[in-house]
Design a protein around this motif. Structure first.
Motif, PDB file in Angstrom:
ATOM      1  N   LEU A  66      -2.125  77.551  15.144  1.00 43.22           N
ATOM      2  CA  LEU A  66      -1.652  78.552  15.638  1.00 43.22           C
ATOM      3  C   LEU A  66      -1.387  79.214  17.060  1.00 43.22           C
ATOM      4  O   LEU A  66      -1.689  80.338  16.400  1.00 43.22           O
ATOM      5  CB  LEU A  66      -0.488  77.693  15.293  1.00 43.22           C
ATOM      6  CG  LEU A  66       1.259  77.950  15.917  1.00 43.22           C
ATOM      7  CD1 LEU A  66       0.563  75.897  16.264  1.00 43.22           C
ATOM      8  CD2 LEU A  66       2.610  77.912  15.048  1.00 43.22           C
ATOM      9  N   HIS A  88       2.317  72.683  18.552  1.00 40.09           N
ATOM     10  CA  HIS A  88       0.763  72.335  18.539  1.00 40.09           C
ATOM     11  C   HIS A  88       1.706  71.011  17.697  1.00 40.09           C
ATOM     12  O   HIS A  88       2.627  71.341  16.803  1.00 40.09           O
ATOM     13  CB  HIS A  88       0.726  73.111  17.223  1.00 40.09           C
ATOM     14  CG  HIS A  88      -0.765  73.305  17.093  1.00 40.09           C
ATOM     15  ND1 HIS A  88      -1.912  74.081  17.478  1.00 40.09           N
ATOM     16  CD2 HIS A  88      -1.324  72.063  16.510  1.00 40.09           C
ATOM     17  CE1 HIS A  88      -2.480  73.501  17.323  1.00 40.09           C
ATOM     18  NE2 HIS A  88      -2.683  71.867  16.352  1.00 40.09           N
ATOM     19  N   SER A 104       2.434  71.208   5.979  1.00 38.37           N
ATOM     20  CA  SER A 104       3.524  72.008   6.103  1.00 38.37           C
ATOM     21  C   SER A 104       4.022  72.850   5.532  1.00 38.37           C
ATOM     22  O   SER A 104       5.447  74.068   5.445  1.00 38.37           O
ATOM     23  CB  SER A 104       4.585  71.344   6.975  1.00 38.37           C
ATOM     24  OG  SER A 104       3.758  70.416   7.887  1.00 38.37           O
ATOM     25  N   ILE A 114       8.568  75.665  11.867  1.00 35.89           N
ATOM     26  CA  ILE A 114       7.757  73.952  11.443  1.00 35.89           C
ATOM     27  C   ILE A 114       8.841  72.891  11.793  1.00 35.89           C
ATOM     28  O   ILE A 114      10.171  72.890  11.697  1.00 35.89           O
ATOM     29  CB  ILE A 114       7.078  73.766  10.214  1.00 35.89           C
ATOM     30  CG1 ILE A 114       5.827  75.137  10.348  1.00 35.89           C
ATOM     31  CG2 ILE A 114       6.436  72.928  10.038  1.00 35.89           C
ATOM     32  CD1 ILE A 114       5.622  75.144   9.107  1.00 35.89           C
ATOM     33  N   VAL A 135       5.148  73.870  15.020  1.00 39.02           N
ATOM     34  CA  VAL A 135       4.755  73.316  14.846  1.00 39.02           C
ATOM     35  C   VAL A 135       5.330  71.661  14.569  1.00 39.02           C
ATOM     36  O   VAL A 135       6.879  72.148  14.594  1.00 39.02           O
ATOM     37  CB  VAL A 135       3.853  73.256  13.641  1.00 39.02           C
ATOM     38  CG1 VAL A 135       2.721  72.144  13.191  1.00 39.02           C
ATOM     39  CG2 VAL A 135       3.476  74.317  13.178  1.00 39.02           C
TER      40      VAL A 135
END
Lengths: 325, 632
Positions: free
Chosen positions: B36, B42, B56, B173, B204
């Protein structure tokens, strides 16, 4: 498409398979304890002491059956000792009014009724089993004192002794009763719908309910059985002593729970067996008997028993975690 | 909205390499890689059970990896728990939020601060909170002193994001953040994410909705069966087909067995009929029916009340109203045993807590529903012996594994198949499956779908609940869409696609705004207003408000019609920016396309009026609809 991702479990030698069963390991432990005690006390393995120990196993053994059922569903019954005390007094008082058989029936029904109340409070109202049976424990003991007028009832008819001192096929009737009770309980838990439901309820109640099993009935039933069997157990005590004392069954719940747990039952429910419990009962009785034979002070016996239980379970935990790897 | 590729790529924020993680005996991650950069969004993609959530959670410190390394801002890091992760600036916004419902919004945002010694300066916190929200362009959207339980799921998510920024998280995330949002709320979330990207955060975005991945991400990483199969590929260079291929593996194009033949199930009798089912507090009004030989999909967003609905049908949850009929006979809702004996089967959503009895052998697990339905003192297992053997063959499970002590030694897919077999053993008339492929690998998914087809071919009526719209469209003959506890549409799946399902399933809050506008328009001008999706010759109606029955457009909310079968065919086919009178002069209709602020097609809003009245200006109405669309 690999549908089975796990290697088949090791089923090499028969020995290994046997060793995987908790009951087998506990039986080995019982034998080791027996061996040690027979080395420490020459009297331990005599016939009369063996019969003596079988006799001592009856009361605790009967209570442990009910306790096994309760613990299999994930519950606990702390009230068995007090229920034994209370139903003993009820039996003693009933014997003044009626013949032996109806009097015993009254006591057993009273025990079952107390269990029913506990079971309903726990499963319908969602109270914690620990708390409900703790309350019942206090109530039971208190009522036992009140009903008895704080003294033992000693004018029990002599005919009560027949319950214990009749030999059938050379086996004392109380020991025979214990054997039959364990066989029936084992068969019930293994082969009947109710027995399998009790395991399923303890293992995963939600899944059992979703599969259509009658979870409420089979969650309450063990408490009823436990209460009723406490009354049966105390009946054997009374017929031996020909006296009903409000103190009877004091701290019996601890011995019963210990026997069931030593026998491999999980306190979270779903795991345990009648064979295991029977071995657990024998281990408890052997230790107590052995300590008596060796003349260990009763004040030290508690420490000794507690230590042996904890060490046994600790060793078992270590062994089983290695076995399952 | 794509990020302009600059000559100098921004520095790498985090690299995870060769991460492995095993739970019990299931391999969740088998060497996953991930990279990342700062200032990028992403996408982390994969089918159910591919390992994206596990990865994650490894990055955010929920799980510790068995092996592999994580480099963060140029240093190797070892995260022991989430607190470690937060300290270095890694936060996760999860589906089930980690908020405390009884604390206020402000307290939740600064929850990590509550653990510090000393007094809290609420005024300072409020200012900081305000500043954080301003930086996200969401100045007034959160009432700071409300308890979090009163917030909508979109607002809760915003609290989570603010909470991450409250500890100066650099890497955030988002785990399936759009699963319970309406299209408008999704747009707002994407705005927030875009702002975070501008300020150099690395984001993310975990999702399986391809369309969203294409609209927001800069690069994507695709996982399959615990491995990274596409590593940090620029999104702009990819096509949807390439992504799908990466996600499911090349050979699995035909995962949903043969396409259903429309009309297949129409001949069968109605097996299950649900009318106005109510179950407090979630299920408000659900009606549908299923025929023998038909798969009905029950779709909707997370929290729409689908699981609660099927649990109430089966008797696991008390009903407070409505009627359920099974094979024509009323089915009482108080006890699963009655439902099972009447011929209903139910595979509950959560395998571990609702289906598996871990201390019973595989055989007894298989026979558990039999035991529930069985009348008698003993178990009656031997009566099912032959059927058990037959089912085992179908499942590809060797017979000697039946006595295995624990179901938990099997893969999730095999567990699920055994649970399904538990019900097939009873030969039910109706089988309900709640999320049957959750946490199941893709190969087993295909065989579960094949099993479902077999069951249906044998004349069973099947109801499948799923949050995965693609799966729902792939396996069902018909789809009933639920939103906020109501069934709002009942359509053949051939008429639907993922986008339409998303719109239909939107929470009623956005529908309420739309209804308010339609109400205003219809009342002001004395006609009928509607909101519909139009594709080729078909229309799916999302909403109608009729004030004058004579001007009814000829369709109702949740209905699908061919354009020619409505009462306003001309207007619908011409779609001009002006009122179009019908040939029979009964109605004149204005159709306005509706778009989200990000340019998403949200269908059409129409207004039917009598041609005899003074027509309002189309521009004025269009302006009002645009304003509404912006708030949707």
């Amino acid at each position: 498409m690999a549908s089975i991702t796990v290697s088949t479990p090791a089923r090499g030698s028969r020995f290994k398979m046997l060793a995987q069963r908790l009951e087998v390991r506990m039986l080995a432990l019982a034998l080791i304890i027996g061996l040690c005690l027979s080395l420490l006390s020459p009297y331990f393995l005599t016939q009369s002491n063996i019969f003596n120990m079988l006799d001592q196993s009856v009361v605790i053994g009967i209570v442990a059956v009910g306790m096994t059922f309760v613990i299999l569903t994930g519950g606990i019954d702390l009230s068995v000792g007090s229920v034994a005390g209370l139903t003993g007094i009820i039996l003693g008082l009933s014997l003044q009014q009626m013949p032996i058989v109806p009097a015993i029936a009254v006591a057993v029904l009273a025990g079952g009724g107390i269990g029913l109340v506990s079971g309903l409070l726990i499963n319908v109202f969602g109270l914690a089993a620990f708390v409900v049976t703790l309350g019942m424990m206090a109530i039971g003991r208190s009522l036992a004192y009140i009903l008895s007028g704080q003294t033992a009832i000693s004018n029990i008819p002599d005919a009560m002794q027949n319950i214990v001192y009749t030999n059938i096929l050379g086996i004392p009737s109380n020991v025979l009763f214990l054997i039959v009770l364990y066989i029936v309980a084992w068969a019930y838990l293994t082969y009947t719908k109710g027995g399998r439901t009790i395991y399923a309820v303890g293992s995963n109640k939600e899944a059992a309910r979703a599969a259509g099993l009658n979870t409420l009935f089979y969650s309450v039933l063990p408490y009823v059985l436990s209460g009723a069997l406490s009354a049966v157990a105390v009946t054997f005590s009374i017929s031996q002593l020909l006296s009903a004392d409000p103190l009877m069954g004091n701290s019996m719940e601890l011995d019963a729970i210990a026997a069931v747990v030593i026998g491999g039952a999980s306190l979270y429910g779903g795991r345990g067996s009648m064979i295991g419990t029977l071995i657990g009962v024998f281990i408890m009785v052997m230790i107590r008997n052995g300590l008596n034979l060796m003349g260990v002070s009763p004040f030290w016996q508690g420490s000794a028993i507690g230590t042996i239980i904890i060490v046994a379970l600790l060793v078992e935990r270590l062994v089983s975690s290695r076995a399952s790897r | 909205m794509k990020h302009a590729p600059s000559a100098d790529p921004p520095p790498i924020l985090l690299t995870a390499s060769k991460i492995t993680k095993t739970f019990d005996k299931t391999r969740a991650l088998a060497g996953a890689d991930f990279e990342l950069r700062e200032g990028e969004i992403h996408g982390l993609l994969g089918a159910n059970g591919a390992g994206k959530s596990t990865l994650s959670k490894v990055i955010s410190g929920h799980y510790s990896a068995d092996s592999g390394s994580i480099r963060y801002r140029g240093r190797d890091i070892q995260l022991r728990n989430t607190r470690d992760a937060l300290r270095v600036g890694i936060a996760i916004v999860m589906q089930e939020t980690s908020l405390v419902p009884d604390l206020s919004v402000l307290e939740n945002i600064f929850l990590p601060e509550l653990g510090r010694p000393g007094r809290l300066d609420y005024r300072a916190l409020k200012e900081r909170g305000r500043a954080i929200l301003d930086s996200l362009g969401q100045g007034d959207s959160l009432p700071f002193d409300w308890e979090v339980r009163r917030l909508s799921s979109a607002q809760k998510q915003l609290v989570e994001i603010a909470k991450a920024l409250g500890v100066d998280a650099k890497l955030i995330i988002f785990d399936e953040p759009t699963a319970s949002l309406s299209p408008g709320e999704v747009d707002r979330l994407f705005d927030v994410m875009a702002r975070l990207r501008e300020t150099g955060h690395g984001l993310v975005f975990v999702s399986h909705r391809l369309e969203e991945v294409f609209s927001i991400t800069d690069r994507v990483t695709v996982m399959r069966e615990g491995r990274t199969v596409m590593n940090a590929h620029p999104t702009a260079d990819l096509t949807q087909a390439e992504l799908i291929r990466a996600m499911v593996g090349a050979e699995l194009g035909a995962i949903y067995t043969e396409p259903h033949t429309p009309g297949e199930g129409e001949g069968g009798p109605v097996m299950l009929e649900v009318r106005h089912l109510v179950t407090e507090p979630v299920v408000k009004d659900v009606s549908f029916s299923v025929r023998a030989g038909e798969i009905l999909g029950l779709g909707g967003l997370v929290g729409a009340g689908r699981s609660e609905t099927v649990e109430a049908i089966f008797g696991l949850r008390p009903r407070s109203g409505g009627e359920v009929r099974l094979g024509g006979k009323p089915l009482k809702g108080d006890d699963p045993q009655g439902a099972i004996r009447a011929g209903l089967g139910f595979v509950a959503e959560d395998r571990r807590t609702q289906n598996i009895v871990p201390d019973l052998s595989v055989k007894e697990n298989l026979l558990l529903a039999h035991l529930g339905a069985h009348r008698g003192f003993f178990c009656g297992y031997q009566a099912r012996e032959r059927k058990v053997k037959e089912l085992l063959q179908r499942l590809g499970l060797p017979e000697d594994r039946l006595m295995d002590a624990s179901m938990l030694n099997f893969s999730g897919g095999m567990q699920q198949k055994i649970i399904m077999a538990r019900w097939l053993l009873l030969e039910p008339k109706v089988l309900i499956l709640d999320e049957p492929t959750k946490g199941v690998d893709i190969g087993t998914r295909a065989s579960i779908y094949a099993m479902l087809r077999d069951i249906v071919a044998a004349g069973v009526a099947v109801v499948v609940v799923s949050s995965d719209f693609e799966e729902l469209l792939g396996i069902s003959d018909r789809i009933v869409v639920m939103s906020d506890g109501r069934s709002i549409a009942d359509l053949p799946s051939a008429m639907l696609d993922e986008e339409k399902l998303t719109l239909l399933a939107a929470p009623r809050t956005s529908m309420a705004r739309n209804t308010a506008l339609l109400n205003q328009l219809a009342h002001e001008h004395g006609g009928a207003g509607f909101w519909a999706l139009i594709e080729k010759d078909n229309l799916i109606c999302l909403n109608t408000v009729v004030t004058d029955a004579a001007l009814d457009p000829g369709f109702k909310a949740g209905e699908a019609r061919g354009l020619a079968d409505t009462l306003i065919p001309r207007a619908l086919s011409q779609r001009e920016p002006a009122f179009v009178p019908e040939a029979d002069k009964s109605r004149t209709t204005l159709l306005v396309p509706m778009h989200s602020p990000r340019g998403h097609d949200l269908g059409w809003v129409g207004l039917c009026l009598s041609p005899d009245t003074a027509l309002p200006s189309p521009e004025a109405i269009k302006a009002r609809i645009d304003t509404m669309a912006a708030a949707l």
